[in-house]
Design a protein around this motif. Structure first.
Motif, PDB file in Angstrom:
ATOM      1  N   LEU A  87       0.864  -1.180   0.000  1.00 48.06           N
ATOM      2  CA  LEU A  87       0.000   0.000   0.000  1.00 48.06           C
ATOM      3  C   LEU A  87       0.901   1.231   0.000  1.00 48.06           C
ATOM      4  O   LEU A  87       1.662   1.464   0.958  1.00 48.06           O
ATOM      5  CB  LEU A  87      -0.886  -0.003   1.251  1.00 48.06           C
ATOM      6  N   THR A  96       4.827   4.070   3.846  1.00 46.81           N
ATOM      7  CA  THR A  96       3.726   3.532   4.648  1.00 46.81           C
ATOM      8  C   THR A  96       4.246   2.423   5.552  1.00 46.81           C
ATOM      9  O   THR A  96       5.337   1.884   5.335  1.00 46.81           O
ATOM     10  CB  THR A  96       2.640   2.936   3.740  1.00 46.81           C
ATOM     11  N   TYR A  97       3.434   2.063   6.538  1.00 48.86           N
ATOM     12  CA  TYR A  97       3.808   0.924   7.379  1.00 48.86           C
ATOM     13  C   TYR A  97       3.821  -0.359   6.542  1.00 48.86           C
ATOM     14  O   TYR A  97       4.596  -1.278   6.798  1.00 48.86           O
ATOM     15  CB  TYR A  97       2.839   0.818   8.544  1.00 48.86           C
ATOM     16  N   SER A  98       2.964  -0.410   5.501  1.00 47.19           N
ATOM     17  CA  SER A  98       2.961  -1.583   4.607  1.00 47.19           C
ATOM     18  C   SER A  98       4.273  -1.658   3.838  1.00 47.19           C
ATOM     19  O   SER A  98       4.802  -2.740   3.585  1.00 47.19           O
ATOM     20  CB  SER A  98       1.790  -1.484   3.617  1.00 47.19           C
ATOM     21  N   PRO A 115      -1.746  -5.297   5.351  1.00 48.48           N
ATOM     22  CA  PRO A 115      -2.079  -5.300   6.781  1.00 48.48           C
ATOM     23  C   PRO A 115      -3.323  -6.149   7.024  1.00 48.48           C
ATOM     24  O   PRO A 115      -4.298  -6.069   6.259  1.00 48.48           O
ATOM     25  CB  PRO A 115      -2.337  -3.831   7.104  1.00 48.48           C
ATOM     26  N   ILE A 150       4.321   0.257  15.277  1.00 44.87           N
ATOM     27  CA  ILE A 150       3.607   1.455  14.817  1.00 44.87           C
ATOM     28  C   ILE A 150       3.931   2.595  15.779  1.00 44.87           C
ATOM     29  O   ILE A 150       3.672   2.507  16.976  1.00 44.87           O
ATOM     30  CB  ILE A 150       2.081   1.204  14.822  1.00 44.87           C
ATOM     31  N   HIS A 203      -4.721   7.481   7.711  1.00 44.26           N
ATOM     32  CA  HIS A 203      -5.411   6.242   7.326  1.00 44.26           C
ATOM     33  C   HIS A 203      -6.459   5.922   8.398  1.00 44.26           C
ATOM     34  O   HIS A 203      -6.207   6.156   9.594  1.00 44.26           O
ATOM     35  CB  HIS A 203      -4.372   5.124   7.230  1.00 44.26           C
ATOM     36  N   GLN A 258      -7.314   3.425   9.983  1.00 43.09           N
ATOM     37  CA  GLN A 258      -6.910   2.546  11.088  1.00 43.09           C
ATOM     38  C   GLN A 258      -6.238   3.340  12.209  1.00 43.09           C
ATOM     39  O   GLN A 258      -6.172   2.911  13.348  1.00 43.09           O
ATOM     40  CB  GLN A 258      -5.948   1.475  10.567  1.00 43.09           C
ATOM     41  N   VAL A 259      -5.758   4.548  11.860  1.00 45.99           N
ATOM     42  CA  VAL A 259      -4.971   5.319  12.838  1.00 45.99           C
ATOM     43  C   VAL A 259      -5.850   5.934  13.923  1.00 45.99           C
ATOM     44  O   VAL A 259      -5.466   5.997  15.097  1.00 45.99           O
ATOM     45  CB  VAL A 259      -4.185   6.430  12.102  1.00 45.99           C
ATOM     46  N   GLN A 265      -6.067   4.439  17.119  1.00 47.30           N
ATOM     47  CA  GLN A 265      -4.778   4.240  17.803  1.00 47.30           C
ATOM     48  C   GLN A 265      -4.277   5.539  18.463  1.00 47.30           C
ATOM     49  O   GLN A 265      -3.319   5.526  19.216  1.00 47.30           O
ATOM     50  CB  GLN A 265      -3.722   3.734  16.788  1.00 47.30           C
ATOM     51  N   SER A 309      -3.762   5.982   2.864  1.00 48.93           N
ATOM     52  CA  SER A 309      -2.611   5.481   3.628  1.00 48.93           C
ATOM     53  C   SER A 309      -2.019   6.623   4.454  1.00 48.93           C
ATOM     54  O   SER A 309      -2.338   7.804   4.240  1.00 48.93           O
ATOM     55  CB  SER A 309      -1.540   4.913   2.680  1.00 48.93           C
ATOM     56  N   THR A 310      -1.136   6.291   5.378  1.00 49.55           N
ATOM     57  CA  THR A 310      -0.527   7.331   6.227  1.00 49.55           C
ATOM     58  C   THR A 310       0.415   8.210   5.406  1.00 49.55           C
ATOM     59  O   THR A 310       0.446   9.431   5.577  1.00 49.55           O
ATOM     60  CB  THR A 310       0.256   6.666   7.380  1.00 49.55           C
ATOM     61  N   THR A 333       1.332  -3.710  14.234  1.00 52.92           N
ATOM     62  CA  THR A 333       0.349  -4.179  13.259  1.00 52.92           C
ATOM     63  C   THR A 333       0.929  -5.374  12.528  1.00 52.92           C
ATOM     64  O   THR A 333       2.110  -5.394  12.182  1.00 52.92           O
ATOM     65  CB  THR A 333      -0.027  -3.069  12.261  1.00 52.92           C
ATOM     66  N   PHE A 375       1.095  -7.952   9.390  1.00 50.67           N
ATOM     67  CA  PHE A 375       0.915  -7.944   7.937  1.00 50.67           C
ATOM     68  C   PHE A 375       1.048  -9.377   7.431  1.00 50.67           C
ATOM     69  O   PHE A 375       1.805 -10.176   7.988  1.00 50.67           O
ATOM     70  CB  PHE A 375       1.990  -7.072   7.270  1.00 50.67           C
TER      71      PHE A 375
HETATM   72  O1  LIG Z   1      -1.266   3.596   5.813  1.00 54.71           O
HETATM   73  C1  LIG Z   1      -0.261   2.873   6.062  1.00 54.71           C
HETATM   74  O2  LIG Z   1       0.867   3.292   6.374  1.00 54.71           O
HETATM   75  C2  LIG Z   1      -0.502   1.408   6.056  1.00 54.71           C
HETATM   76  O3  LIG Z   1       0.394   0.656   5.747  1.00 54.71           O
HETATM   77  C3  LIG Z   1      -1.825   0.939   6.642  1.00 54.71           C
HETATM   78  C4  LIG Z   1      -1.674   1.033   8.146  1.00 54.71           C
HETATM   79  C5  LIG Z   1      -2.153   2.155   8.791  1.00 54.71           C
HETATM   80  C6  LIG Z   1      -2.029   2.240  10.183  1.00 54.71           C
HETATM   81  C7  LIG Z   1      -1.401   1.224  10.907  1.00 54.71           C
HETATM   82  C8  LIG Z   1      -0.910   0.114  10.219  1.00 54.71           C
HETATM   83  C9  LIG Z   1      -1.033   0.015   8.827  1.00 54.71           C
END
Ligand SMILES: O=C(O)C(=O)Cc1ccccc1
Length: 346
Positions: free
Chosen positions: A15, A20-22, A65, A111, A138, A140-141, A144, A168-169, A220, A222
């Protein structure tokens, strides 16, 4: 030594954009491969990671993720993508579904969210110069950093705060900086992003607060997916794990139970017990399969591992197939060593 055979580079989807975290999960998983043998390709969404991996044979892997994703203003859980692929697959052997993709690995990413600004604040200056703050990230954040945002809003009561979902972040950082710098907005509006330090650095953002996660040590998980290797046919479980835990082999399976049979779920889970298989995760999602015209089925996601070397996988398959309405073995993969680094922080 170049043996005259040009090796094609491995192509891994994540992503995007970069940062990104991905992206970090993909780098962690394949980082041991040198640049000359692999390249990482950003996608606009997680569903695109699934679709392009399935349809584009030049793609080898996707790093996704196993959590929330945003698509067309709807929140999708990656579980939903696995569910949909299972119920849409036509490739069946009795009750067993053979999906086009399989899970070949897992990754755990720490994260650590930062609040990122397009502008530096002169010493002593702060957000008070603005009356409207737009924060991009994103979806999902938000869950958190909810405590952090509550405190921020309490600290700047006079200001209007707006949380805006992005795909995405990293995309959040790009949009916040671009919007702030394109001069189309009132000077009293500030565009911020929540993302990793890596993403801030990549887009030259200014970190005005770091480690803003409500829960420190947040991780997180994956999954790493690939297309099922058709010449492997219906892949059986990998043979039992090696003697020590470091090489634990995780099996990831989804199934639907016969809804009206009392205890149908218990009967299926008892098969694991009878084969000395330890279940290490279970989750479920609604699955309106409508196979029998009734709605409100559930699909179960389970992971399990074995201690003994000698599992009769053939017998396990037969019993599983007999008790499940449908089932899919998504893959068997080694437990990633980062699992142990994070498991005590959950
Ligand atoms: O948006 C990102 O960076 C991702 O990879 C999705 C995500 C967002 C928040 C935590 C973990 C993964």
């Amino acid at each position: 030594m170049n043996d005259g055979v040009t090796k094609t580079k491995l192509k891994v989807l994540f992503l995007g954009p970069k940062g990104t975290y991905s992206h970090q999960a993909a780098l962690q998983h394949f980082g041991h491969l040198c640049d000359s043998s692999i390249y990482f390709v950003p996608t606009r969404s997680i569903p695109q990671c699934f679709d392009d991996l399935e349809k584009d044979t030049s793609v080898n892997y996707s790093s996704c993720p196993l959590r929330v994703i945003l698509l067309m203003d709807k929140w999708f859980f990656s579980y939903a993508l696995l569910r949909d692929q299972m119920i849409q697959s036509k490739n069946k052997i009795h009750n067993r579904i053979i999906t086009p993709l399989e899970v070949v690995g897992e990754q755990y990413v720490s994260i650590s969210h930062c609040l990122i600004s397009p502008v530096t604040f002169p010493k002593g200056d702060n957000l008070s110069n603005y009356n409207h703050v737009k924060i991009y990230s994103h979806p999902q954040v938000w869950g958190q950093v909810s405590l952090y945002l509550t405190d921020l809003k309490a600290k700047y009561r006079h200001m209007k705060f707006e949380c805006i979902d992005t795909t995405s972040t990293s995309e959040a950082v790009r949009i916040a900086l671009e919007t702030q710098n394109n001069g189309t907005q009132d000077s009293k509006v500030l565009n911020l992003a929540i993302a990793s330090q890596t993403a801030a650095n990549l887009f030259n953002g200014v970190i005005i607060d770091n480690e803003i996660n409500d829960k420190k040590g947040n991780t997180t998980r994956f999954l790493v997916l690939q297309r099922r290797d058709s010449n492997k046919g219906t892949r059986l479980h990998k043979k039992g794990m090696e003697s020590d835990n470091a090489n634990l082999n995780i099996n990831f399976t989804t199934f639907t139970a016969r809804k009206d049979d009392p205890g149908s779920l218990v009967d299926i889970l008892m098969i694991l017990k009878s084969h000395s298989l330890n279940m290490c995760s279970i989750s479920s999602r609604p699955c309106n399969r409508g196979l029998d015209g009734r709605n409100w089925h559930y699909i179960f996601f389970i992971e399990y591992y074995n201690f003994s070397e000698h599992i009769d996988w053939e017998k396990f398959h037969e019993e599983f197939d007999k008790h499940c309405l449908e089932w899919c073995l998504w893959g068997s993969f080694p437990r990633n060593e980062r699992y142990y680094a994070h498991v005590d922080k959950q």
